[in-house]
Design an enzyme around this catalytic site. Structure first.
Site, PDB file in Angstrom:
ATOM      1  N   HIS A 346       0.793  -1.236   0.000  1.00 23.13           N
ATOM      2  CA  HIS A 346       0.000   0.000   0.000  1.00 23.13           C
ATOM      3  C   HIS A 346       0.817   1.274   0.000  1.00 23.13           C
ATOM      4  CE1 HIS A 346      -4.050  -1.686   0.759  1.00 23.13           C
ATOM      5  NE2 HIS A 346      -3.352  -2.671   1.297  1.00 23.13           N
ATOM      6  N   LYS A 532      -8.128  13.827   4.581  1.00 19.64           N
ATOM      7  CA  LYS A 532      -7.223  12.681   4.594  1.00 19.64           C
ATOM      8  C   LYS A 532      -6.312  12.832   5.787  1.00 19.64           C
ATOM      9  CE  LYS A 532      -6.119  14.115   0.409  1.00 19.64           C
ATOM     10  NZ  LYS A 532      -6.432  12.877  -0.324  1.00 19.64           N
ATOM     11  N   ARG A 533      -5.538  11.770   6.104  1.00 23.34           N
ATOM     12  CA  ARG A 533      -4.609  11.914   7.207  1.00 23.34           C
ATOM     13  C   ARG A 533      -3.654  13.088   6.962  1.00 23.34           C
ATOM     14  NH1 ARG A 533      -4.698   7.939  11.365  1.00 23.34           N
ATOM     15  NH2 ARG A 533      -2.775   8.869  12.098  1.00 23.34           N
ATOM     16  N   LYS A 538       1.253  14.563   1.683  1.00 21.49           N
ATOM     17  CA  LYS A 538      -0.074  14.879   1.145  1.00 21.49           C
ATOM     18  C   LYS A 538      -0.246  16.389   0.910  1.00 21.49           C
ATOM     19  CE  LYS A 538      -2.149  10.884   3.504  1.00 21.49           C
ATOM     20  NZ  LYS A 538      -2.784  10.001   2.504  1.00 21.49           N
ATOM     21  N   THR A 640      -8.263   7.126  -1.900  1.00 19.40           N
ATOM     22  CA  THR A 640      -9.632   6.653  -2.155  1.00 19.40           C
ATOM     23  C   THR A 640     -10.649   7.767  -1.929  1.00 19.40           C
ATOM     24  OG1 THR A 640      -9.464   5.652   0.040  1.00 19.40           O
ATOM     25  CG2 THR A 640      -9.401   4.162  -1.844  1.00 19.40           C
ATOM     26  N   LYS A 644     -14.291   8.863  -3.920  1.00 15.27           N
ATOM     27  CA  LYS A 644     -15.565   9.173  -3.251  1.00 15.27           C
ATOM     28  C   LYS A 644     -16.045  10.574  -3.621  1.00 15.27           C
ATOM     29  CE  LYS A 644     -13.886   6.309   0.445  1.00 15.27           C
ATOM     30  NZ  LYS A 644     -13.086   6.299   1.683  1.00 15.27           N
TER      31      LYS A 644
HETATM   32  O1  73E Z   1      -2.647   5.863  -0.826  1.00 18.22           O
HETATM   33  C1  73E Z   1      -3.229   5.226   0.285  1.00 18.22           C
HETATM   34  C2  73E Z   1      -4.112   4.085  -0.216  1.00 18.22           C
HETATM   35  O2  73E Z   1      -5.205   4.581  -0.942  1.00 18.22           O
HETATM   36  C3  73E Z   1      -2.139   4.674   1.201  1.00 18.22           C
HETATM   37  O3  73E Z   1      -1.378   5.742   1.728  1.00 18.22           O
HETATM   38  C4  73E Z   1      -2.779   3.894   2.351  1.00 18.22           C
HETATM   39  O4  73E Z   1      -3.554   2.824   1.775  1.00 18.22           O
HETATM   40  C5  73E Z   1      -4.626   3.270   0.963  1.00 18.22           C
HETATM   41  C6  73E Z   1      -5.405   2.052   0.508  1.00 18.22           C
HETATM   42  O5  73E Z   1      -4.683   1.304  -0.419  1.00 18.22           O
HETATM   43  C7  73E Z   1      -1.751   3.341   3.284  1.00 18.22           C
HETATM   44  N1  73E Z   1      -1.867   3.240   4.618  1.00 18.22           N
HETATM   45  C8  73E Z   1      -0.750   2.681   5.065  1.00 18.22           C
HETATM   46  N2  73E Z   1       0.043   2.457   4.048  1.00 18.22           N
HETATM   47  N3  73E Z   1      -0.577   2.882   2.924  1.00 18.22           N
HETATM   48  C9  73E Z   1      -0.430   2.350   6.445  1.00 18.22           C
HETATM   49  C10 73E Z   1       0.878   2.066   6.826  1.00 18.22           C
HETATM   50  C11 73E Z   1       1.152   1.747   8.125  1.00 18.22           C
HETATM   51  C12 73E Z   1       0.156   1.728   9.072  1.00 18.22           C
HETATM   52  C13 73E Z   1      -1.145   2.012   8.701  1.00 18.22           C
HETATM   53  C14 73E Z   1      -1.445   2.324   7.394  1.00 18.22           C
END
Ligand code: 73E
Length: 807
Positions: A346, A532-533, A538, A640, A644
């Site tokens: 991810h 978003k976070r 970002k 995502t 939305k």
């Molecule tokens: O771009 C997003 C993505 O849409 C990405 O940053 C996020 O996952 C979403 C779903 O695919 C994400 N979260 C984490 N890594 N990528 C993450 C890493 C460590 C702890 C918790 C979350």
């Protein structure tokens, strides 16, 4: 169910459980009674579903995720059961507003952001597509922290979501199992000459599952999301007589780690990861044994998905159970493991790629570490003579006294996918290039998706009704049919009704903003949204730089013809991420400065809504005109919220990052505002090391004034934070190229300002976004996973096939 039946059932539950008549019940009693009713309706389907999977021996997928973010479930469950309207009317007949009782439910916030929400969208889609799939995760006692602002600072409060109980879950005592942690492991030679690992001084904890039904959209299917909670086993009670000792065990599933895109090097986190992996694998094996099939059929019946590396210990744990508990040899167990497992990456952010210190692994999961060591040894051995030594060394599991979890997940599974085209390409070309040369056939892309049931049907009823009216209701079952809206691009009546629907949701959000912040916003302003976070990559800060530019423009030229704008932020920062918290503080102080300055004539307002979560997203997204997707190209794996917002008719201002690239391809250049460096240009800067933010600053007078505002007292009360941010942009050379992209961003914003003045033009763009959002339906995404990775089939297809053979 008819309205009359619903009413009777509700009356009976209120009387039996609360000694109340329907007319006398408050929202809390009503919510719990309705919840019980919904559960009763869905339990029958749930039982049928799992019995069916069992008797048909359907291949099932188990989606392992350390985070799930379902939000509230009442209305979503009612919608999927097909009784939302009946229930709404029944309540309305008695003078009760369904929204009032829906608000009683606490968000289930067992995730941080995109990763956890994706898991929940997938759960909804898997059930709605009739696919046999289960979730496996952790039932945290406390979800993601509640965010408040005090003097503009983020303050974190505990999320006591279970305080009043959780109507949706079923505790399944009978399915509990033991998980062993810590201690030592030694090998004992058995009478038959085989070596058997024996643990001593281990800590044994009980994993108790709580199951929640994942109800498919009007198809009679109910799948299972199983979340594990830790308890002290009865056999161990004597050992834990003092409270502190008990707490150390109970802490295991107490809290969700509040980091997003950051690795967490803590012992409890490692124990959490092993806890839900081990419990999940054990319950799969128990199920498989019921089928009475030989081990070599395992991967014909079971697929196990690793959502990011957090559950990567699925690899050694499955090996352990197959070998230590079921007597399989290494080669056989390895073959089964690789065939059953698959992995999603991810993020490419280095700080999020998990690596665990070997000494910690040895301490917390000694047997698992032994198996990891052996996987590493065999991997290196098997690659020698086939691949160059340096490549083997770079790809092995154990390096620098650490276990590389992504390497474990890739080597131990048959599929590795990224979450958007550009992200998957980057994995192959850069981040995981070494693995791509070794296992090219394992790599694939699965662009993320969202469920339009929650994000349109539930969150945006006015828009849904306009859709029904003009294109019929087929889009509700098949989101791809949103495309039909394209037939009405030039129909002024349709455009007007779409605009009206947006206005209704903007007015609702304006009310909410007034109630929570006491600030008035005009609904004819552009609602410009970034939700978003909070993370440097970002670039919420670049959004703020643009806001400050407008501020100075209006100050200098009060008569300027700007389209009024309301900038809306929603974002939590990880409690330990101090730079992100400084950005929150500075946005809040700027917001206060702007919102209280009457000389700005309300032309711009800045609203930072506290406690961004799924429920707040459902309020903001339908009201958005502009969607800010402005991460530095290459950094956002997919995103995502971009999908939305598009689905709800917002127009995207975006860099060519993550799924934005595919959104642009879907809507066409004229229906999106693209700006900024491309991923290639970003990598060129890395290669040539020739970026200088200082140079840009020196050559741009306007930018100087904006940046100086952080340190010269213009933005009040940010003496420390302003300096920290100023330095990050100038002294430390602006890691995420904000200054480089600023001018291009401003130009995109100027086009937005202009285009919005022509409502029909704007509305047409908006229509194109809604119509093309079907491409990002999670239904399509999970179907692609099902076909390409999991090799599972919908239950209907299965029964239909049976039908054909029989008939
Ligand atoms: O771009 C997003 C993505 O849409 C990405 O940053 C996020 O996952 C979403 C779903 O695919 C994400 N979260 C984490 N890594 N990528 C993450 C890493 C460590 C702890 C918790 C979350």
């Amino acid at each position: 169910m008819t309205k009359e039946e619903i009413k009777q059932e509700l009356r009976r539950r209120l009387r039996d459980n609360y000694a109340l008549e329907l007319e006398d019940a408050g929202p809390v009693e009503l919510f719990y009674s309705l919840g019980e009713l919904v559960k009763a309706v869905s339990n029958e389907k749930w039982q049928k579903t799992w019995k069916n999977y069992l008797t048909e021996e359907q291949k099932q997928v188990y989606y392992f995720s350390i985070e799930f973010l379902p939000g509230k479930l009442l209305k979503s469950n009612l919608l999927n059961l097909g009784i939302l309207e009946e229930v709404r009317q029944t309540l309305a007949d008695t003078g009760i507003d369904i929204e009032e009782l829906a608000a009683v439910e606490k968000d289930m916030a067992l995730g941080n952001g995109g990763l956890g929400r994706l898991a929940s969208c997938f759960m909804d889609s898997i059930a709605s597509c009739g696919l046999p799939g289960n979730g496996n995760g952790i039932r945290y006692d406390y979800g993601l922290f509640k965010q408040r602002f005090m003097d503009g600072y983020q303050v974190e409060l505990p999320d006591e979501w279970l305080k009043r109980g959780n109507v949706w879950e079923i505790r399944r005592e009978g399915k509990a199992c033991d998980v062993h942690l810590f201690g030592n492991v030694y090998m004992k030679r058995l009478a038959n000459g085989k070596l058997q690992p024996v643990g001593e001084n281990q800590t044994t904890v009980r994993a108790v599952p709580y199951d929640t039904g994942m109800i498919g959209y009007q198809n009679g299917i109910v799948n299972t999301m199983r979340l594990w909670s830790v308890e002290i086993p009865a056999s161990e009670e004597a050992k834990y007589q003092n409270l502190t000792q008990r707490r150390t065990i109970e802490d295991l599933t107490a809290v969700l780690y509040p980091d997003d895109s950051q690795e967490r090097g803590r012992l409890v986190r490692l124990a959490q990861e092993y806890f839900f992996v081990s419990a999940g694998i054990q319950s799969i094996i128990r199920y498989y044994k019921k089928l009475n099939l030989p081990w070599h059929s395992f991967s014909e019946k079971i697929a196990i998905h690793i959502n990011d590396t957090h559950p990567a210990m699925c690899v050694p744990e499955l090996m352990r159970v197959l070998m230590d508990e079921n007597g399989l040899n290494w080669e056989f167990a390895w073959d089964i493991t690789v065939k059953a497992l698959s992995y999603t990456n991810h993020t490419i952010m280095a700080e999020a790629l998990e690596k665990w210190p070997i000494h910690l692994m040895k301490q917390v999961v000694p047997r698992i570490y032994q198996i990891i060591e052996e996987i590493d040894r065999r991997y290196v051995l098997s690659m020698q003579g086939i691949h160059p030594e340096d490549l083997i060394q770079r790809t092995r599991l154990l390096q620098n006294d650490q276990v590389y979890m992504a390497h474990l997940a890739i080597i131990g599974s048959h599929s590795t996918n990224g979450v958007a085209k550009i992200h998957s390409d980057l994995l192959k070309a850069v981040v995981l290039h070494d693995f791509y040369t070794i296992y090219p056939e394992r790599f694939n892309n699965k662009t993320n998706g969202i469920t339009e049931r929650r994000w349109m049907q539930l969150a945006n009823e006015p828009l849904s009704k306009v859709m029904d009216k003009w294109i019929g209701t087929s889009w509700r079952k098949n989101p791809k049919n949103l495309k039909l809206l394209l037939n009405f691009q030039d129909n002024e009546e349709v455009l007007k009704q779409l605009r009206q629907a947006k206005l209704v949701k903007k007015a609702e959000l304006a009310d909410y903003i007034w109630e929570t912040t006491g600030i008035e916003v005009a609904t004819d302003a552009i609602f410009d949204v970034q939700i978003k976070r909070l993370h440097a990559y970002k670039r919420q800060l670049m959004n703020l730089l643009h806001i400050l530019r407008l501020y100075f423009q209006i100050k200098d030229h009060p008569e300027i013809d700007l389209t009024p704008r309301v900038f809306i932020f929603g974002a939590k920062a990880a409690p330990s991420y101090s730079y992100a918290k400084s950005i929150i503080k500075v946005i809040n102080e700027t917001a206060h400065m702007i919102n209280t300055d009457s000389t700005l004539q309300g032309k711009i307002k800045v609203i930072f809504l506290p406690n961004y979560n799924v429920s707040l997203a459902e309020k903001i997204i339908p009201a958005a005109d502009v969607s800010e997707q402005i991460s530095l190209a290459s950094k956002e794996a997919s995103g995502t919220s971009n999908m939305k917002l598009m689905l709800n008719g917002a127009i995207t201002v975006a860099t060519l990052d993550g799924a934005n690239v595919e959104i642009k391809d879907a809507v066409g250049n004229e229906n999106i505002y693209i700006f900024g460096l491309t991923e290639k240009e970003v990598y060129n800067y890395y290669e040539n090391q020739d970026y200088s933010s200082q140079k840009i600053y020196e050559e741009d007078k306007e930018l100087q004034r904006i940046l100086d505002a952080f340190i010269d007292g213009t933005i009040p009360n940010v003496e420390f934070e302003g300096r920290e941010i100023y330095d990050s942009l100038l002294k430390f050379n602006d890691e995420y190229f904000l200054l480089r992209d600023f001018r291009d961003y401003v130009q995109a914003q100027e086009r937005i300002d202009l285009d919005y003045k022509n409502w029909a033009l704007w509305q047409k763009k908006s229509l194109a976004n809604i119509a093309n959002a079907g491409a990002f339906s999670a239904d399509e995404t999970v179907k692609a996973y099902a076909e390409d990775i999991w090799q599972i089939e919908p239950i209907f297809a299965h029964t239909e096939k049976e039908g054909t053979t029989n008939g």
